[in-house]
Design a protein around this motif. Structure first.
Motif, PDB file in Angstrom:
ATOM      1  N   PHE A   3      -2.274 -19.527  34.469  1.00  0.00           N
ATOM      2  CA  PHE A   3      -2.849 -20.723  33.844  1.00  0.00           C
ATOM      3  C   PHE A   3      -4.362 -20.772  33.931  1.00  0.00           C
ATOM      4  N   ARG A   4      -4.990 -19.629  33.649  1.00  0.00           N
ATOM      5  CA  ARG A   4      -6.448 -19.545  33.671  1.00  0.00           C
ATOM      6  C   ARG A   4      -6.911 -18.761  32.451  1.00  0.00           C
ATOM      7  N   SER A   5      -8.202 -18.878  32.157  1.00  0.00           N
ATOM      8  CA  SER A   5      -8.795 -18.076  31.082  1.00  0.00           C
ATOM      9  C   SER A   5      -9.789 -17.070  31.643  1.00  0.00           C
ATOM     10  N   SER A   6      -9.906 -17.032  32.958  1.00  0.00           N
ATOM     11  CA  SER A   6     -10.779 -16.073  33.644  1.00  0.00           C
ATOM     12  C   SER A   6     -10.117 -15.733  34.982  1.00  0.00           C
ATOM     13  N   PRO A   7     -10.594 -14.679  35.652  1.00  0.00           N
ATOM     14  CA  PRO A   7      -9.986 -14.351  36.949  1.00  0.00           C
ATOM     15  C   PRO A   7     -10.099 -15.520  37.925  1.00  0.00           C
ATOM     16  N   GLY A   8      -9.048 -15.732  38.688  1.00  0.00           N
ATOM     17  CA  GLY A   8      -9.099 -16.813  39.661  1.00  0.00           C
ATOM     18  C   GLY A   8      -7.739 -17.147  40.223  1.00  0.00           C
ATOM     19  N   GLU A   9      -7.699 -18.255  40.943  1.00  0.00           N
ATOM     20  CA  GLU A   9      -6.539 -18.665  41.723  1.00  0.00           C
ATOM     21  C   GLU A   9      -5.612 -19.580  40.922  1.00  0.00           C
ATOM     22  N   LEU A  10      -4.327 -19.429  41.165  1.00  0.00           N
ATOM     23  CA  LEU A  10      -3.335 -20.338  40.610  1.00  0.00           C
ATOM     24  C   LEU A  10      -3.562 -21.703  41.243  1.00  0.00           C
ATOM     25  N   PRO A  11      -3.695 -22.769  40.431  1.00  0.00           N
ATOM     26  CA  PRO A  11      -3.981 -24.095  41.005  1.00  0.00           C
ATOM     27  C   PRO A  11      -2.956 -24.524  42.054  1.00  0.00           C
ATOM     28  N   LEU A  12      -3.445 -25.031  43.173  1.00  0.00           N
ATOM     29  CA  LEU A  12      -2.657 -25.521  44.302  1.00  0.00           C
ATOM     30  C   LEU A  12      -1.765 -24.462  44.947  1.00  0.00           C
ATOM     31  N   ALA A  13      -2.090 -23.195  44.743  1.00  0.00           N
ATOM     32  CA  ALA A  13      -1.233 -22.137  45.284  1.00  0.00           C
ATOM     33  C   ALA A  13      -2.021 -21.010  45.927  1.00  0.00           C
ATOM     34  N   PRO A  14      -2.912 -21.319  46.866  1.00  0.00           N
ATOM     35  CA  PRO A  14      -3.614 -20.209  47.500  1.00  0.00           C
ATOM     36  C   PRO A  14      -2.646 -19.352  48.286  1.00  0.00           C
ATOM     37  N   PRO A  15      -2.778 -18.092  48.341  1.00  0.00           N
ATOM     38  CA  PRO A  15      -3.859 -17.229  47.880  1.00  0.00           C
ATOM     39  C   PRO A  15      -3.572 -16.594  46.515  1.00  0.00           C
ATOM     40  N   ILE A  16      -2.573 -17.072  45.775  1.00  0.00           N
ATOM     41  CA  ILE A  16      -2.123 -16.425  44.545  1.00  0.00           C
ATOM     42  C   ILE A  16      -3.212 -16.458  43.480  1.00  0.00           C
ATOM     43  N   THR A  17      -3.596 -15.266  43.022  1.00  0.00           N
ATOM     44  CA  THR A  17      -4.551 -15.120  41.927  1.00  0.00           C
ATOM     45  C   THR A  17      -3.911 -14.224  40.873  1.00  0.00           C
ATOM     46  N   ASP A  18      -4.642 -13.949  39.812  1.00  0.00           N
ATOM     47  CA  ASP A  18      -4.127 -13.055  38.776  1.00  0.00           C
ATOM     48  C   ASP A  18      -3.903 -11.647  39.319  1.00  0.00           C
ATOM     49  N   SER A  19      -4.586 -11.261  40.378  1.00  0.00           N
ATOM     50  CA  SER A  19      -4.396  -9.915  40.943  1.00  0.00           C
ATOM     51  C   SER A  19      -3.052  -9.777  41.666  1.00  0.00           C
ATOM     52  N   TYR A  20      -2.378 -10.883  41.967  1.00  0.00           N
ATOM     53  CA  TYR A  20      -1.062 -10.840  42.606  1.00  0.00           C
ATOM     54  C   TYR A  20       0.056 -10.578  41.598  1.00  0.00           C
TER      55      TYR A  20
END
Length: 195
Positions: free
Chosen positions: A82-99
């Motif tokens: 749910f992002r348009s750039s690299p970053g973290e899934l909202p309210l779900a650290p540490p999950i990012t697009d790299s996961y």
């Protein structure tokens, strides 16, 4: 009234005021731990459900993107969280697009190594038409949420607390989704593997 009697009356009131503050601090600590614990559990439930949606969205897009198109793969991973750039899934650290891990599977659901993938979508179609059970014919796309620190196997990520006072070290689900391939980016009439 006698002065010594007034002192005895005033002293107990001031000492009780301090006791009430200490009792309130202890009760408030447990109360806030309970409130933040409930909020953290609700957030973890949200993350469990959202991770399944992340892998579903990524798999739905990956069936039309060839594994060598790194820009398109990066974009679909960002869109999946749910992002348009690299970053973290909202309210779900540490999950990012790299996961978000995308793997391509053969007919028997075994992972096709990158070195064995056909050079382009047209070659994959030719390979699959010649021998559908070939070990290098991409039949399925599998998407999972894995810790990017280990590339050999899919290791579940561990949640990180968002709310203070409560840290629940819970392993997040891998939420695997497998979808049959569609075009993998193949366009009708395009010669196999254009330069």
């Amino acid at each position: 009234m006698d002065r010594s009697l007034q002192r005895h009356v005033v002293r107990p009131l001031t000492s009780q005021g301090g006791t009430a503050a200490v009792e309130f601090a202890i009760v408030a600590l447990f109360f806030f731990m309970l409130v933040f614990g409930i909020l953290e559990l609700a957030r973890i439930m949200y993350v469990f459900n959202t991770l399944q949606e992340v892998t579903r969205r990524a798999a739905a897009a990956a069936v039309n993107v060839y594994p060598t198109d790194t820009a398109a793969l990066a974009s679909l991973k960002q869109d999946a969280v749910f992002r348009s750039s690299p970053g973290e899934l909202p309210l779900a650290p540490p999950i990012t697009d790299s996961y978000v891990r995308i793997e391509y599977l053969a007919y028997d659901l075994s992972v096709i190594p990158t070195s064995s993938l056909p050079s382009c979508a047209a070659t994959n179609q030719q390979t699959c038409m010649a021998n559908p059970r070939s070990g290098s014919c991409i039949h399925f796309v599998q998407v999972q949420v894995c810790d990017p620190g280990d590339t050999s196997t899919c290791v579940a990520a561990q949640s990180q607390a968002v709310f203070p006072l409560v840290n629940l070290p819970i392993l997040l689900p891998k939420a695997p989704t497998i979808s049959p391939v569609e075009t993998l980016g193949y366009k009708q009439g395009v010669p196999p593997c254009p330069p």
